[in-house]
Design an enzyme around this catalytic site. Structure first.
Site, short mmCIF file in Angstrom:
data_model
loop_
_atom_site.label_atom_id
_atom_site.label_comp_id
_atom_site.label_asym_id
_atom_site.label_seq_id
_atom_site.Cartn_x
_atom_site.Cartn_y
_atom_site.Cartn_z
N HIS A 144 0.83 -1.21 0.00
CA HIS A 144 0.00 0.00 0.00
C HIS A 144 0.87 1.26 0.00
O HIS A 144 0.43 2.32 0.47
CB HIS A 144 -0.95 0.03 1.21
CG HIS A 144 -1.85 -1.14 1.32
ND1 HIS A 144 -3.12 -1.17 0.76
CD2 HIS A 144 -1.67 -2.34 1.93
CE1 HIS A 144 -3.68 -2.34 1.01
NE2 HIS A 144 -2.82 -3.06 1.73
N SER B 121 15.32 18.39 -16.97
CA SER B 121 14.46 19.56 -16.84
C SER B 121 15.02 20.72 -17.63
O SER B 121 16.24 20.91 -17.71
CB SER B 121 14.32 19.96 -15.37
OG SER B 121 13.60 21.17 -15.23
#
Length: 474
Positions: free
Chosen positions: A197, A327
């Site tokens: 999870h 980037s």
């Protein structure tokens, strides 16, 4: 300026580029379908050449091509016909197949394109005039003898897709499996925290985690092999509607045998030609396996992407190779580009499966599916993308990734789930209370247990040994 010649078909005359090997029917389709600008895949054209070769061999051996009558060919003409088929199968004359994917739903236009090219090339090889009005080697009478587009085009799809899976996808998956298996062995002693999870769980070894990925890919190889098995039955021999009209009773079996010998793939004649002509269920099953492979590749790439996140504020348990600046505004940033590329490939294949599924369900009415060109093109795209995407992921990411043992081991002691191994000694409820107290206090489970003398020191040390937690204990 392009020059033209005039060709004739059953609908009349049409202008065809003067040097083209194709004829009137192909030219009509060129004019009718200016849709995408994307021609049928080269793999499918080559497969058509293979199928035409197998058909010509079958007709020759069954005495059909050289029988007496108007359509009789000499043995030499048959040799030239076979040679022309082989040229197409070998990828020659690639500019002679201009037809758009989005054409007549049976693929008749492309079938006739191949027939015309083979016929005219065979005439040329025989020393004849391929521009003559009367064709001594005729696209319908000889190249298409004993065939219909309705059985031959899907046969070619099966051959093309099976070859692509065997020659492209299976080797690419094999490379990825080997790399992951090697890393699993190399990293077997590196302890890290598990996650379920996306929350902290009990420890495991990094090699175990990567070994799970390797097993996923091993199973994908099996699925690729089963994808081939789903399309081994060939429709050839059913002709127009499955009855086999205008063909020899042994034609289908002969064609399948020639193709099996030519490719090394154990193709067989369809058990039921009415099913084989009308439905593309085998291709659906085949692509279903490809869809599952895509899901697996997405999962593996995404997990590796998560494990490589960071380098300071993420997990950074695996160090991925720097491939390019990440980037346009953040200097020094590097992204997991190869993971993301493979994930996008998987997404495209999942979309392709929707195209195949809809085409298979909605396109098959009575004795014919009328969505076959897009189905063949889409299935081949899926194989190609999966193979090339996996290959690039191996070459530019997986083979260069390294374990960050320090980062892996740093989080183990801090995990609250370490308390799980105390369950057999102190019970679930008390262990849960310890976990909550450790979280509030900021202490580790070990520190809290030592302070409270939860277990004798040696027993506690053994119970909280992370390596012991990675294997079942008697």
């Amino acid at each position: 300026m392009t020059s033209f010649r005039t060709e004739r078909d059953s609908m009349g005359t049409v202008r065809v580029p003067a040097d083209a090997y194709y004829g009137a029917q192909t030219q009509r389709a060129v004019e009718n379908f200016p849709i995408s600008g994307s021609p049928l895949p080269a793999e499918l054209i080559r497969a058509m050449g293979r199928v035409k070769y197998a058909a010509a061999v079958a007709n020759r051996d069954l005495g059909k091509l050289t029988k007496s009558g108007k359509n009789k060919l000499s043995e030499k003409q048959v040799e030239f016909l076979l040679a022309a088929c082989r040229e197409v199968a070998d990828g020659k004359l690639p500019d002679q197949f201009p037809l758009d994917v989005f054409q007549t739903g049976s693929g008749t236009s492309s079938n006739m394109n191949v027939n015309e090219v083979i016929a005219n090339r065979a005439i040329e090889l025989a020393g004849g005039d391929r521009f003559a009005a009367e064709k001594p080697i005729h696209p319908n009478d000889h190249v298409n003898m004993g065939q219909s587009t309705n059985d031959i085009f899907p046969t070619a799809i099966h051959v093309a897709v099976a070859l692509a899976i065997r020659d492209l996808l299976v080797p690419a998956l094999g490379k990825l499996h080997k790399v992951l298996s090697d890393r699993a062995e190399q990293w077997d002693q590196i302890i890290k925290i598990g996650r379920t999870h996306l929350a902290d769980a009990t420890p495991l070894r990094l090699g175990q985690e990567i070994g799970g990925f390797a097993r996923q890919i091993e199973m994908s190889i099996g699925r690729a092999e089963r994808a081939i098995e789903a399309i081994l039955e060939l429709p050839a021999g059913g002709t127009a509607v499955g009855t086999g009209i205008n063909t020899h009773p042994k034609f289908g079996a002969r064609v399948a045998a020639v193709l099996a010998g030519d490719t090394g793939i154990p193709f067989v004649e369809a058990a039921n030609h009415f099913e084989a002509n009308a439905q593309r269920d085998g291709l659906m099953e085949c692509h279903g396996q490809l869809r599952t492979i895509a899901v697996t590749l997405f999962n593996v790439a995404n997990n590796i992407r998560w494990l490589g996140s960071g380098p300071r504020c993420g997990f950074y348990e695996i160090m991925l190779p720097d491939r390019q600046p990440g980037s346009s505004i953040m200097p020094g940033k590097v992204n997991p580009v190869m993971c993301e590329s493979l994930m996008q490939v998987a997404a495209r294949v999942l979309g392709n499966d929707q195209t195949l599924s809809f085409s298979g369900a909605a396109g098959g009415q009575f004795q014919l599916n009328i969505m076959m060109p897009v189905m063949g093109d889409t299935a081949l795209e899926s194989v190609r993308l999966l193979a090339q995407g996996t290959g690039a992921f191996v070459d530019f990411c997986a083979i260069e990734m390294e374990a960050n043992a320090e980062a892996c081991e740093a989080s183990v002691e801090k995990s609250l789930s370490m308390v799980t191994s105390l369950n057999p000694h102190i019970g679930y409820e008390r262990a849960a209370a310890l976990a909550k107290e450790a979280f509030k206090s900021g202490k580790t489970i070990r520190q809290l247990c030592e302070e409270q003398n939860v277990l004798p020191a040696e027993q506690l040390r053994e119970a909280l040994d992370p390596m012991r937690m990675t294997e079942p204990q008697e």
